[in-house]
Each structure stands twice: as structure tokens, then as C-alpha cells.
Design a protein around this motif. Structure first.
Motif, short mmCIF file in Angstrom:
data_model
loop_
_atom_site.label_atom_id
_atom_site.label_comp_id
_atom_site.label_asym_id
_atom_site.label_seq_id
_atom_site.Cartn_x
_atom_site.Cartn_y
_atom_site.Cartn_z
N ASN A 1 -38.12 37.65 -31.38
CA ASN A 1 -37.79 38.50 -30.24
C ASN A 1 -39.05 38.92 -29.48
OD1 ASN A 1 -35.04 38.43 -30.83
ND2 ASN A 1 -35.15 40.25 -32.12
N LEU A 2 -40.10 39.20 -30.22
CA LEU A 2 -41.36 39.62 -29.61
C LEU A 2 -41.94 38.53 -28.73
CD1 LEU A 2 -43.59 41.92 -29.67
CD2 LEU A 2 -44.72 40.48 -31.37
N ILE A 3 -42.01 37.31 -29.26
CA ILE A 3 -42.57 36.19 -28.49
C ILE A 3 -41.69 35.86 -27.30
CG2 ILE A 3 -43.12 33.73 -28.60
CD1 ILE A 3 -44.02 34.13 -31.47
N SER A 4 -40.37 35.91 -27.49
CA SER A 4 -39.45 35.58 -26.40
C SER A 4 -39.48 36.60 -25.28
CB SER A 4 -38.02 35.46 -26.95
OG SER A 4 -37.93 34.48 -27.96
N GLY A 5 -39.81 37.85 -25.60
CA GLY A 5 -39.83 38.90 -24.58
C GLY A 5 -41.14 39.04 -23.85
N SER A 6 -42.19 38.39 -24.33
CA SER A 6 -43.52 38.49 -23.72
C SER A 6 -43.95 37.13 -23.18
CB SER A 6 -44.54 38.99 -24.76
OG SER A 6 -45.85 38.88 -24.28
N THR A 7 -44.07 37.02 -21.88
CA THR A 7 -44.52 35.75 -21.30
C THR A 7 -45.97 35.45 -21.65
OG1 THR A 7 -45.09 36.93 -19.24
CG2 THR A 7 -42.90 35.92 -19.36
N PHE A 8 -46.75 36.49 -21.97
CA PHE A 8 -48.13 36.28 -22.40
C PHE A 8 -48.17 35.59 -23.76
CE2 PHE A 8 -51.70 38.14 -24.91
CZ PHE A 8 -52.72 37.38 -24.35
N LEU A 9 -47.36 36.06 -24.72
CA LEU A 9 -47.33 35.43 -26.03
C LEU A 9 -46.62 34.09 -26.00
CD1 LEU A 9 -46.50 38.49 -28.33
CD2 LEU A 9 -48.73 37.48 -27.87
N LEU A 10 -45.63 33.95 -25.12
CA LEU A 10 -44.84 32.72 -25.07
C LEU A 10 -45.55 31.61 -24.32
CD1 LEU A 10 -42.09 31.43 -25.79
CD2 LEU A 10 -41.24 32.24 -23.58
N ASN A 11 -46.07 31.93 -23.15
CA ASN A 11 -46.67 30.90 -22.29
C ASN A 11 -48.14 31.12 -21.98
OD1 ASN A 11 -44.08 29.67 -21.98
ND2 ASN A 11 -43.54 31.22 -20.45
N GLY A 12 -48.70 32.23 -22.42
CA GLY A 12 -50.10 32.52 -22.14
C GLY A 12 -50.36 32.94 -20.71
N LEU A 13 -49.34 33.42 -20.01
CA LEU A 13 -49.49 33.80 -18.61
C LEU A 13 -50.02 35.22 -18.50
CD1 LEU A 13 -46.17 32.33 -17.14
CD2 LEU A 13 -48.45 31.31 -17.12
N THR A 14 -50.97 35.43 -17.63
CA THR A 14 -51.53 36.75 -17.36
C THR A 14 -51.17 37.16 -15.94
OG1 THR A 14 -53.38 36.39 -18.87
CG2 THR A 14 -53.65 38.11 -17.21
N ARG A 15 -50.55 38.31 -15.80
CA ARG A 15 -50.09 38.77 -14.49
C ARG A 15 -51.23 39.49 -13.76
NH1 ARG A 15 -45.90 35.47 -14.09
NH2 ARG A 15 -44.80 35.45 -16.08
N PRO A 16 -51.29 39.34 -12.42
CA PRO A 16 -52.40 39.91 -11.67
C PRO A 16 -52.35 41.43 -11.54
CG PRO A 16 -50.83 38.87 -10.19
CD PRO A 16 -50.40 38.52 -11.57
N SER A 17 -51.18 42.04 -11.79
CA SER A 17 -51.07 43.50 -11.66
C SER A 17 -50.25 44.06 -12.81
CB SER A 17 -50.42 43.89 -10.33
OG SER A 17 -49.05 43.50 -10.30
N LEU A 18 -50.48 45.32 -13.10
CA LEU A 18 -49.75 45.98 -14.17
C LEU A 18 -48.28 46.11 -13.83
CD1 LEU A 18 -50.04 47.41 -16.93
CD2 LEU A 18 -50.42 49.54 -15.68
N GLU A 19 -47.98 46.39 -12.57
CA GLU A 19 -46.58 46.53 -12.15
C GLU A 19 -45.82 45.23 -12.35
OE1 GLU A 19 -49.21 47.41 -10.50
OE2 GLU A 19 -49.05 49.58 -10.20
N GLU A 20 -46.44 44.10 -11.97
CA GLU A 20 -45.78 42.80 -12.11
C GLU A 20 -45.59 42.45 -13.58
OE1 GLU A 20 -46.47 38.09 -10.92
OE2 GLU A 20 -47.68 39.67 -9.98
#
Length: 392
Positions: free
Chosen positions: A234-253
Motif C-alpha cells: 500500500n505504501l509503495i502504491s500510494g507514493s509515486t516517489f517510491l513507485l516510479n522515482g518521480l520528484t514533484r517540483p512543488s510541495l502542493e503538487e
């Protein structure tokens, strides 16, 4: 016959006698495993421990023994009046009747559910009586079916938490659950990055992971440790950072996307008020217990996440959406965030206030939306009549 032969015969006879004595030693008549050490004075049952003596197999004899001892003690007490003796005997009688009724109820429910797949909720529901179904629904409605879990991260020193409008944390702090005793042994961030500086966007990844962790802790009422491998998935599926390694440019996004990912993974049809409230949990985690240890709650949360993903990695079969390489990478990312928390502890108060600001903004929009829905309701405000056909 030589002396050596006589010695061998005596030795063999001793061995046979010893083995015979071992065979005569009885095993416990209750568990049938351990060697018996005691014998019941009433029924001569051999047993190994007090646990077996008080077991259901021996309950009739042991309870009768205790009852006789109690009655004998009452007879020897001249100070006890006859009315008091009758009152106590009536209590014992009522207790025996309650135990019988409870046993009959348990046997009845057990027989009804025998052979039923307990994961098939519809089949289990059909086997319940009307009274049992009503009792279950009433417990769900009143919240008495399961005790509400109080998050451990809501405990802070006095005057540390920003005063909230309606979400007062007083009372929560006193009844919050115990802090999990978890930590990770990871190298310092300077050793991991060597001469490089960490990205300023690491905080977005951290908040995303903390939100996913808090979301599922809330959803499962704090029971995430009961199914650690499922919690890791559930943790990996809910976090795109853990799942795909994506880093968002803003905290809001980052928060907006992880809120949507958690809802989609858990098949939530909409983002309810409770989902927005999880932002407040992230705020509490980032604050820590006091000003001198602001990263403690964050590091404990990351260590919990690490244990869940470790349990997932050890599973023989993984869900189709993840693989072992992905889980290993998720573990490394959690270790990196843990090292970053120690390195960037000065950023935590500001980061917590930023999350709190996002929470206030979203809860304000949600309240306005609810007020707008109420204003358009039919109560006191009939809908405006419109012509179905307009002449052209």
C-alpha cells in the motif's frame, strides 16, 4: 562366565530397567505432549502445568474443586450471616448460567460458520441472525465495534502546536498510543552523497511518503503492523516517489498527487474530509515531540515504512504491479530520506508550517464547497423553475 561378560549383562539389565521406567512415565492427559508432573486429587488425571489443569478439558473437575473449596471456606466462617451466604450462592448460580449461555452461543455461531469462507463477507453475513446483524450495524454506527486508534504522533510538548480552529489537539496528546521503538542504522548523508549537495526538492518526497504512511495508518485504525507486507504494498502504491522515482517540483503538487494516488489505490470514489485531515497528521509528524528532537517522529515513521517494505520483499509471491527490484529501490529511498532527516533538521519547522498552510487552504475550500451545496439544497430554497422548451 568371565567378569567382563557379567559386567556387560548387568549394564544391559540396568539399561532395560531405566528404559522401562521412562516408558512408565506418563504424558500429560490434557495436552498429550509434555511429561506429567502432577495428578488431580479428584479425578486422578495426570497433568503438566496449571494451564492444563484449568483447560476446558478439565474445566468440570477444576471448577467443581474450586467451588467446593469456596463452600468449605464459607462454612468455616462463622462471621458470615446466612443471608450473605445465600446472596453469594445466588451469584455463583447466575454466573454458571451465564457461562452456559455464552458457551451455547459460541457453539451455535461456530457450527453456523463451519465450512464457510470467512473472507466471503456476504456468506458470513447470511449466517448471522437478525439480532446479530442489528448488533453489528449498531456497533459500526456508534463506533463501539472497534476502539478508535489514537496516533502516537499527536503527543507534543506544551505550546509547540499551532492553535487550530476546531481541530484541537488537547486530549489527543494524553490518550495517544505509544511511540513505536524503531530506527534505522544508515550512513550519514555526506557519506551517501560524498561531495554533492542534496536536492532542495527532497522535502517534497519526504512529505509525500509521510502522507502515504499516515493515510494507511488512519485507514486501518493503526493496525498496519498486523499485515506488514500488505502495508508495504500500500505504501509503495500510494507514493509515486517510491513507485516510479518521480520528484514533484512543488510541495502542493506532491501532496495533490499522492492524495489522489492513495484514493485510487484504495478505490475511494472521492477525496473526503478525512483525507484532507491526513495533512494535519503530516504536520504533527514533522513537528516531532519537542523543539530539541524535531526529527524523531519522522524517523520513526520512515523506519516503520522500511519494516513494511522489508516484509514485502521477503514474500514468495509479489503483487503484479511491483517486483523485487522496485521494492529494493524503495528501501534505498527510505534510507536516503532517513539520512536526510538527520542532515536537514533545521528545515523541519518551516516544512511543517508549509504543510499546515496547505491543510488550512484545502479545509477552507472544502467548507466553502459544503456551504455551497447546502445553499442549493431544497430546504427553504426551492429550485428555480426553467422552461423545458424555449421558443426560438
Amino acid at each position: 562366565m568371565t567378569t567382563s561378560m557379567q559386567s556387560e549383562i548387568r549394564t544391559g539389565a540396568n539399561d532395560l530397567q531405566y528404559n522401562g521406567m521412562l516408558e512408565l512415565k506418563k504424558k500429560c492427559g490434557v495436552c498429550l505432549k509434555t511429561e506429567s508432573k502432577y495428578t488431580c486429587p479428584r479425578c486422578n488425571l495426570s497433568y503438566c502445568s496449571l494451564l492444563c489443569y484449568n483447560s476446558t478439558k478439565h474445566a468440570g473437575c477444576s471448577e467443581s474443586f474450586y467451588k467446593d473449596c469456596f463452600l468449605q471456606e464459607m462454612k468455616s466462617k462463622e462471621a458470615v450471616s446466612t443471608s450473605e451466604k445465600l446472596r453469594i450462592l445466588e451469584m455463583i448460580k447466575n454466573l454458571d448460567e451465564d457461562c452456559v449461555d455464552e458457551a451455547e452461543f459460541d457453539d451455535s455461531l461456530h457450527s453456523r460458520l463451519e465450512g464457510i469462507n470467512l473472507d466471503d463477507h456476504d456468506s458470513v453475513w447470511e449466517k448471522l441472525t437478525a439480532d446479530e446483524q442489528a448488533e453489528f450495524l449498531d456497533g459500526v454506527k456508534n463506533g463501539t465495534l472497534v476502539d478508535e486508534w489514537k496516533p502516537w504522533w499527536t503527543s507534543h510538548e506544551k505550546n509547540l502546536v499551532v492553535e487550530l480552529d476546531e481541530s484541537s489537539v488537547e486530549g489527543k496528546c494524553a490518550t495517544s498510543s505509544a511511540i513505536p521503538q524503531r530506527k534505522l542504522n544508515v550512513p550519514k548523508l555526506t557519506e551517501l552523497l560524498k561531495s554533492k549537495e542534496p536536492s532542495p526538492l527532497v522535502s517534497n518526497n519526504l512529505v509525500e511518503v509521510l502522507y502515504t504512511y499516515a493515510y494507511h495508518c488512519r485507514k486501518y485504525n493503526g493496525a498496519t503492523t498486523d499485515l506488514p507486507s500488505e502495508s508495504g504494498f500500500n505504501l509503495i502504491s500510494g507514493s509515486t516517489f517510491l513507485l516510479n522515482g518521480l520528484t514533484r517540483p512543488s510541495l502542493e503538487e506532491a501532496l495533490e498527487i499522492t492524495m489522489s494516488a492513495c484514493s485510487n489505490h484504495n478505490r475511494d470514489t472521492a477525496v473526503p474530509h478525512e483525507t484532507i485531515e491526513v495533512l494535519l497528521d503530516v504536520y504533527h509528524i514533522l513537528l516531532g515531540p519537542d523543539k530539541g528532537n524535531v526529527t524523531l517522529y519522522t524517523k520513526v515513521s520512515l523506519a516503520e515504512c522500511h519494516s513494511y517494505c522489508t516484509a514485502l520483499k521477503r514474500c514468495r509471491e509479489l503483487p503484479s504491479t511491483v517486483n523485487r527490484t522496485l521494492v529494493k529501490n524503495a528501501l534505498r529511498k527510505l534510507e536516503f530520506l532517513y539520512a536526510w532527516a538527520d542532515h536537514a533538521f533545521l528545515e523541519f519547522p518551516v516544512l511543517a508550517l508549509r504543510v499546515f498552510g496547505i491543510y488550512k487552504s484545502k479545509i477552507s475550500l472544502f467548507s466553502e464547497h459544503e456551504m455551497h451545496k447546502m445553499s442549493r439544497s431544497h430546504q427553504g430554497h426551492p429550485p428555480v423553475k426553467r422552461d423545458l422548451i424555449t421558443e426560438l
